[in-house]
Design an enzyme around this catalytic site. Structure first.
Site, PDB file in Angstrom:
ATOM      1  N   ASN A   9       0.868  -1.178   0.000  1.00 12.57           N
ATOM      2  CA  ASN A   9       0.000   0.000   0.000  1.00 12.57           C
ATOM      3  C   ASN A   9       0.908   1.231   0.000  1.00 12.57           C
ATOM      4  O   ASN A   9       1.526   1.545   1.012  1.00 12.57           O
ATOM      5  CB  ASN A   9      -0.893  -0.038   1.254  1.00 12.57           C
ATOM      6  N   LYS A  11       0.148   4.318  -0.201  1.00 11.79           N
ATOM      7  CA  LYS A  11      -0.442   5.487   0.466  1.00 11.79           C
ATOM      8  C   LYS A  11      -0.194   6.738  -0.394  1.00 11.79           C
ATOM      9  O   LYS A  11      -0.134   6.635  -1.616  1.00 11.79           O
ATOM     10  CB  LYS A  11       0.071   5.622   1.898  1.00 11.79           C
ATOM     11  N   HIS A  96      -9.416   0.971   5.051  1.00 11.43           N
ATOM     12  CA  HIS A  96      -8.126   1.174   5.714  1.00 11.43           C
ATOM     13  C   HIS A  96      -8.321   2.073   6.935  1.00 11.43           C
ATOM     14  O   HIS A  96      -9.146   2.986   6.926  1.00 11.43           O
ATOM     15  CB  HIS A  96      -7.118   1.802   4.739  1.00 11.43           C
ATOM     16  N   GLU A  98      -6.761   4.472   8.066  1.00 14.85           N
ATOM     17  CA  GLU A  98      -6.620   5.907   7.817  1.00 14.85           C
ATOM     18  C   GLU A  98      -7.877   6.485   7.183  1.00 14.85           C
ATOM     19  O   GLU A  98      -8.271   7.617   7.476  1.00 14.85           O
ATOM     20  CB  GLU A  98      -5.387   6.151   6.924  1.00 14.85           C
ATOM     21  N   GLU A 167      -5.340  -4.958  10.674  1.00 12.68           N
ATOM     22  CA  GLU A 167      -4.379  -3.899  11.002  1.00 12.68           C
ATOM     23  C   GLU A 167      -4.487  -3.539  12.476  1.00 12.68           C
ATOM     24  O   GLU A 167      -5.493  -2.955  12.889  1.00 12.68           O
ATOM     25  CB  GLU A 167      -4.717  -2.602  10.265  1.00 12.68           C
ATOM     26  N   GLY A 173       3.175   2.392  11.536  1.00 11.86           N
ATOM     27  CA  GLY A 173       4.074   3.544  11.500  1.00 11.86           C
ATOM     28  C   GLY A 173       4.626   3.928  12.861  1.00 11.86           C
ATOM     29  O   GLY A 173       5.268   4.952  13.008  1.00 11.86           O
ATOM     30  N   SER A 213       3.396  -2.577  10.596  1.00 11.92           N
ATOM     31  CA  SER A 213       4.856  -2.528  10.722  1.00 11.92           C
ATOM     32  C   SER A 213       5.520  -3.873  10.435  1.00 11.92           C
ATOM     33  O   SER A 213       6.383  -4.348  11.165  1.00 11.92           O
ATOM     34  CB  SER A 213       5.277  -2.013  12.109  1.00 11.92           C
TER      35      SER A 213
END
Length: 251
Positions: A9, A11, A96, A98, A167, A173, A213
């Protein structure tokens, strides 16, 4: 049998020229040393039409990072599932963390996106997972169950086209990673929810990816778990060597 998959991904990274260069490099590297799993790269919308013709589709699948929850019309700035499919892309990331956090995508909005993706022959990579406070309150099982409502309205046949990605939002991150034991525990729980809804055979054929990660140094240990079928990779997907290091965990 369910597939082992490593999906990247990108992003909001890489301008068009950089994205084309990365796709070409990945294509060369993976053509020279064939992967032992399915490989997908999910790029920004503007890359899709340029990237799909330059990768060997038998080695690398291409996907978008999102699509609209509307078919077409006066939705300035949105990109429909049909538009994504018209580029030759075969996959789309939906739900996702985000998108949920920054753009307030709900269970209902995501259910619409999933249906439109499937109607346009796109395979959804559907993301679920808890934030740190939910993990600390030991609510991760309830959280993923509630998020799965977006895909649990599908027929068994349509659900069979969905790839799930777990996730742990607290590990994206941050440098933190769920331990292999934590990853296995929640992946097994997710598979049990699928089995309860659609039966054991559908559950056994559903690929569930880990996305938090994951890097070359920990991929092998994570992927060794019986219910972890690969990874949805963020930062490490932006460098061909790192991405290939994760792909090689299946060798």
């Amino acid at each position: 049998m369910r597939k082992n998959i490593v999906a990247g991904n990108w992003k909001m990274n890489k301008n068009l020229q950089e994205g084309i260069a990365l796709a070409k490099e990945l294509n060369e590297v993976l053509t020279a040393d064939k992967p032992n799993c399915d490989v997908i790269i999910c790029t920004p919308f503007i890359h899709l039409a340029s990237v799909t013709p330059i990768v060997d589709s038998s080695i690398i699948g291409v996907g978008a990072e999102n699509c609209a929850d509307k078919v077409s019309g006066a939705y300035t700035g949105e990109v429909s599932a049909e538009m994504v499919a018209s580029t030759g892309a075969q996959y789309v990331i939906l739900g996702h963390s985000e998108r949920r956090a920054y753009y307030h995508e709900t269970v209902e909005i995501l259910a619409e996106k999933v249906k439109l993706a499937l109607a346009n022959n796109l395979k959804p990579i559907f993301c679920i997972g808890e934030v740190l406070e939910e993990r600390e309150a030991n609510k991760q099982n309830e959280v993923v169950e509630a998020q799965l409502a977006s895909v649990f309205s599908l027929s068994a046949e349509d659900f069979g086209k969905v790839i799930l990605a777990y996730e742990p939002v607290w590990a994206i991150g941050t440098g933190k990673t769920a331990t292999p034991e934590q990853a296995q525990e929640i992946h097994a729980h997710i598979r049990s929810l699928v089995a309860a809804k659609y039966g054991q055979e559908v559950a056994d054929n559903t690929s569930i990816l880990y996305g938090g990660s994951c890097k070359p140094s920990n991929a092998k240990e994570l992927f060794a778990n019986p219910d972890v079928d690969g990874g949805l990779i963020g930062g490490a997907a932006l460098k061909a060597a790192d991405f290939k290091g994760i792909i090689d965990a299946f060798k």
